[in-house]
Scaffold this motif. Structure first.
Motif, short mmCIF file in Angstrom:
data_model
loop_
_atom_site.label_atom_id
_atom_site.label_comp_id
_atom_site.label_asym_id
_atom_site.label_seq_id
_atom_site.Cartn_x
_atom_site.Cartn_y
_atom_site.Cartn_z
N PHE A 1 19.82 51.23 -35.10
CA PHE A 1 18.57 50.47 -35.02
C PHE A 1 18.37 49.87 -33.64
CE2 PHE A 1 19.90 50.09 -39.59
CZ PHE A 1 18.99 51.02 -40.07
N ARG A 2 19.46 49.38 -33.04
CA ARG A 2 19.35 48.85 -31.67
C ARG A 2 18.81 49.93 -30.74
NH1 ARG A 2 24.54 46.43 -32.17
NH2 ARG A 2 24.42 44.19 -32.45
N ARG A 3 19.34 51.14 -30.90
CA ARG A 3 18.94 52.24 -30.03
C ARG A 3 17.45 52.54 -30.18
NH1 ARG A 3 21.97 56.29 -32.02
NH2 ARG A 3 23.84 55.21 -31.29
N ALA A 4 16.99 52.57 -31.44
CA ALA A 4 15.57 52.87 -31.70
C ALA A 4 14.67 51.79 -31.10
CB ALA A 4 15.33 53.00 -33.20
N ILE A 5 15.06 50.53 -31.27
CA ILE A 5 14.28 49.42 -30.70
C ILE A 5 14.33 49.47 -29.18
CG2 ILE A 5 14.15 46.91 -30.49
CD1 ILE A 5 15.37 46.81 -33.38
N ALA A 6 15.54 49.67 -28.64
CA ALA A 6 15.73 49.66 -27.19
C ALA A 6 14.95 50.77 -26.51
CB ALA A 6 17.22 49.80 -26.86
N GLU A 7 14.90 51.94 -27.12
CA GLU A 7 14.18 53.05 -26.51
C GLU A 7 12.69 52.76 -26.41
OE1 GLU A 7 15.26 56.44 -28.85
OE2 GLU A 7 17.24 56.65 -27.89
N GLN A 8 12.14 52.14 -27.46
CA GLN A 8 10.72 51.82 -27.42
C GLN A 8 10.44 50.71 -26.40
OE1 GLN A 8 7.07 50.34 -30.27
NE2 GLN A 8 8.84 51.26 -31.27
N VAL A 9 11.29 49.67 -26.38
CA VAL A 9 11.10 48.56 -25.44
C VAL A 9 11.27 49.04 -24.01
CG1 VAL A 9 12.01 46.33 -24.67
CG2 VAL A 9 11.79 46.80 -27.11
N SER A 10 12.24 49.92 -23.77
CA SER A 10 12.52 50.38 -22.40
C SER A 10 11.32 51.14 -21.81
CB SER A 10 13.77 51.28 -22.38
OG SER A 10 13.52 52.52 -23.01
N ARG A 11 10.59 51.86 -22.65
CA ARG A 11 9.41 52.59 -22.16
C ARG A 11 8.31 51.62 -21.72
NH1 ARG A 11 10.73 56.12 -26.58
NH2 ARG A 11 9.25 55.07 -27.96
N VAL A 12 8.28 50.44 -22.35
CA VAL A 12 7.25 49.46 -22.02
C VAL A 12 7.63 48.64 -20.79
CG1 VAL A 12 6.08 47.36 -22.84
CG2 VAL A 12 6.46 49.28 -24.40
N VAL A 13 8.88 48.21 -20.70
CA VAL A 13 9.28 47.31 -19.61
C VAL A 13 9.88 48.02 -18.41
CG1 VAL A 13 9.65 45.41 -21.24
CG2 VAL A 13 11.58 46.86 -20.58
N GLY A 14 10.18 49.31 -18.55
CA GLY A 14 10.70 50.08 -17.42
C GLY A 14 12.16 49.80 -17.10
N LEU A 15 12.92 49.35 -18.10
CA LEU A 15 14.36 49.14 -17.91
C LEU A 15 15.13 50.19 -18.71
CD1 LEU A 15 14.60 45.25 -18.27
CD2 LEU A 15 14.89 46.56 -16.17
N PRO A 16 16.35 50.52 -18.31
CA PRO A 16 17.15 51.48 -19.08
C PRO A 16 17.36 50.98 -20.50
CG PRO A 16 18.16 51.07 -16.93
CD PRO A 16 17.06 50.06 -17.09
N SER A 17 17.33 51.89 -21.45
CA SER A 17 17.49 51.50 -22.86
C SER A 17 18.85 50.85 -23.10
CB SER A 17 17.31 52.71 -23.78
OG SER A 17 18.27 53.70 -23.49
N GLU A 18 19.88 51.27 -22.32
CA GLU A 18 21.21 50.67 -22.48
C GLU A 18 21.19 49.19 -22.13
OE1 GLU A 18 20.56 53.31 -20.64
OE2 GLU A 18 21.51 54.97 -21.73
N THR A 19 20.41 48.84 -21.09
CA THR A 19 20.28 47.44 -20.67
C THR A 19 19.57 46.64 -21.75
OG1 THR A 19 20.17 48.13 -18.36
CG2 THR A 19 19.40 45.91 -18.87
N VAL A 20 18.51 47.21 -22.28
CA VAL A 20 17.75 46.53 -23.33
C VAL A 20 18.61 46.33 -24.57
CG1 VAL A 20 15.74 46.66 -24.86
CG2 VAL A 20 15.57 47.49 -22.50
N ALA A 21 19.39 47.35 -24.94
CA ALA A 21 20.21 47.29 -26.16
C ALA A 21 21.19 46.12 -26.12
CB ALA A 21 20.96 48.60 -26.35
N GLN A 22 21.71 45.81 -24.92
CA GLN A 22 22.67 44.72 -24.79
C GLN A 22 22.03 43.35 -25.04
OE1 GLN A 22 26.02 44.97 -24.36
NE2 GLN A 22 25.78 47.19 -24.50
#
Length: 576
Positions: free
Chosen positions: A5-26
């Motif tokens: 679930f973190r990965r799914a959320i992070a991937e969507q957020v990363s596309r919006v904010v322009g940060l790597p999904s790994e950074t968002v997931a943390q």
């Protein structure tokens, strides 16, 4: 599982904010379960994440709202909201239950221990030095905390993939042996020594100490005995070896009861020669000074304040505790090439380790890899014998009280080994009472509170685990491979699933602080959620499909509960 679930959320957020999904997931965290109403599952605090990527004039809530509006619901995320400066996410309930239960079934003992959240931690060789009783003395209750805390830290590090070396650094050298050696020739009895080794040596030590306080000649004789010991005098060395071997045999019995093991029984005696090498190294560096009475000291201050001097060698040339500790640390650095070394002792030794780490730095060694985990004192621990001295008395008392409670309980079952079961439950009670608060705090021990079968106690955890096991034994339906979990949508199931999502976060918090209280609190929450579910989700009388799904649910809750209890050092019971 949370990482899905973190990965799914992070991937969507990363596309919006322009940060790597790994950074968002943390930055994504599971929301603790709310007792009175259903809550979202995850939250993302946007302030730190969006610094430099958003309008600096907007407040935190506005940032969260702006981000939330740009995100969309999908097959994983069913709701998006904003609360207290965070974007919240609720995941598809059917997917939540299916994913968590599948992950627990798949991972077993490793559930929650190898997630993306924990993957950023380096896998290091870890040395944990703990317990460390003094040879020729009975296992004092004061060593209980060092033993169970050190065991927890070693278990925790091992659980997340570290190579762990468990060292019991025995107090098997020093002036105490001079006194004991002198005392044994006067008060010792070989027959009593064989019958009850540690009790007899303890009695001898008490008598010779009393005598030494009145007679300086006895203390001088003890120093002479120690000098002969350091010089390797055969007869003296043989007596010391005899005491040491008998002591280790007796300690092993107590460790077995506690479920504790060691990879290395080291001791101060191993470093009597290497401590001379340390002294030579200090001399070569020009930092070993000699006082008027011949004692060797090191100045640990920037100036010349004599109070900052630390003695490292006696005037007669015999080594001190800190010298042998330094030799042990340097030897382990060379031998093990460890990533970290953790010492677990009571807080009275904080200054000792600060000074020791400082001397290691002066010697050019990497003291940054060495850590001291201090703990407070246990107060008021008494047995029916009176003020307690020895750990064995505490373990016996815990077992006896639990046997009494089990006999009085109407729900108790016939057990093959009631004493063994009572011992495991009693030790769980001791561990949980000890681990509830910050380790550095002293705490007041209370037998009645520790052994309650309800509330946040070790007995409650054992009872919950045993009850879930009994449910499996009574209703086991065999193969769970193709179990349809879509019927598991009750509030008690969802709350438990949300709680299970947080397991890796709790493990991470324990690793950061080396404090077991976070895991204890988590397990109490899981135990209470399991109790509610057990009460509201009957297996008997349900359709086969629903019964199978509920059994899978209870079986997997029991797995996580049991695995985490083992990290704490608790041996789960299956019946009580």
């Amino acid at each position: 599982m949370a990482c899905l679930f973190r990965r799914a959320i992070a991937e969507q957020v990363s596309r919006v904010v322009g940060l790597p999904s790994e950074t968002v997931a943390q930055s994504i965290r599971v929301i603790p379960v709310h007792r009175k109403h259903e809550s979202p599952d995850f939250q993302l605090f946007v302030n730190s994440l969006l610094d430099g990527h958003s309008d600096p004039t907007s407040n935190i809530h506005e940032k969260a709202e702006k981000l939330a509006k740009k995100l969309t619901r999908d097959s994983v995320i069913s709701e998006i909201g904003v609360a207290r400066g965070a974007v919240t996410f609720k995941v598809n309930r059917e997917l939540l239950t299916k994913a968590v239960l599948h992950k627990i079934s798949q991972d077993g003992q490793s559930y929650g221990l190898n997630t993306e959240l924990l993957s950023v931690l380096p896998k290091r060789k870890t040395i944990v030095e703990y317990s460390s009783p003094n040879i020729a003395k009975k296992f004092h209750v004061g060593h209980l905390r060092s033993t169970i805390i050190g065991n927890f830290i070693a278990n925790l590090k091992e659980a997340v993939g570290n190579e762990v070396i468990r060292i019991n650094y025995l107090g098997d050298w020093g002036l105490q042996f001079g006194l004991l050696g002198t005392g044994f020739s006067t008060f010792g009895c070989e027959k009593e020594l064989e019958a009850n080794p540690l009790q007899h040596l303890f009695d001898v030590y008490v008598k010779i100490n009393e005598a030494a306080e009145k007679d300086d000649a006895i203390r001088s004789s003890a120093k002479e005995f120690l000098k002969k010991l350091e010089e390797g005098h055969p007869q003296v060395l043989s007596l010391w070896t005899h005491f040491r071997d008998l002591s280790i045999q007796e300690y092993a019995k107590v460790y077995k009861r506690l479920g504790v093991h060691f990879d290395d029984y080291s001791g101060e005696s191993f470093y009597k020669e290497k401590s001379q090498e340390v002294l030579q190294l200090l001399k070569n560096k020009g930092i070993l000074k000699t006082t008027e009475n011949g004692t060797g000291v090191i100045d640990l201050s920037e100036g010349q304040d004599f109070s900052s001097y630390k003695a490292v060698v006696r005037s007669d040339g015999t080594s001190l505790y800190i010298t042998r500790d330094l030799a042990a640390a340097i030897d382990r650095m060379d031998t093990y090439r460890f990533g970290e070394m953790i010492y677990v002792t009571d807080k009275s030794q904080q200054t000792h380790f600060q000074q020791m780490f400082k001397i290691l730095e002066i010697l050019g060694k990497d003291a940054g890899r060495c850590y001291h985990v201090p703990f407070g004192l246990v107060k008021g621990m008494k047995t029916r014998k009176g003020d307690v001295i020895f750990l064995e008395d505490v373990l016996d008392e815990a077992r006896a009280r639990m046997l009494q409670n089990m006999a009085a309980a109407e729900t108790s079952k016939e057990l093959e080994d009631p004493a063994g079961t009572a011992e495991k439950i009693g030790i769980a009670a001791l561990i949980v009472q000890d681990f509830k608060g910050p380790l550095l705090s002293d705490y007041q021990f209370d037998w009645d509170r520790a052994l309650q079968s309800y509330g946040d106690t070790g007995v409650f955890l054992q009872y919950t685990h045993a009850r879930l096991n009994s449910l499996q034994a009574l209703c086991d339906m065999g193969d769970y491979t193709d179990t349809d979990t879509s019927c598991l949508q009750e509030p008690s199931v969802i709350s438990t699933m949300q709680h299970l999502l947080r397991y890796d976060e709790v493990v991470l918090k324990c690793l950061e602080d080396l404090q077991p209280r976070y895991l204890v609190t988590y397990l109490m929450g899981l135990g209470h959620l399991a109790s509610v579910a057990h009460r509201t989700l009957p297996v008997k009388g349900s359709t086969p499909e629903v019964a199978l799904a509920r059994l899978l649910f209870f079986r997997n809750v029991q797995k996580v509960l049991g695995n985490a209890m083992k990290i704490l050092g608790i041996m789960p019971v299956t019946n009580m």
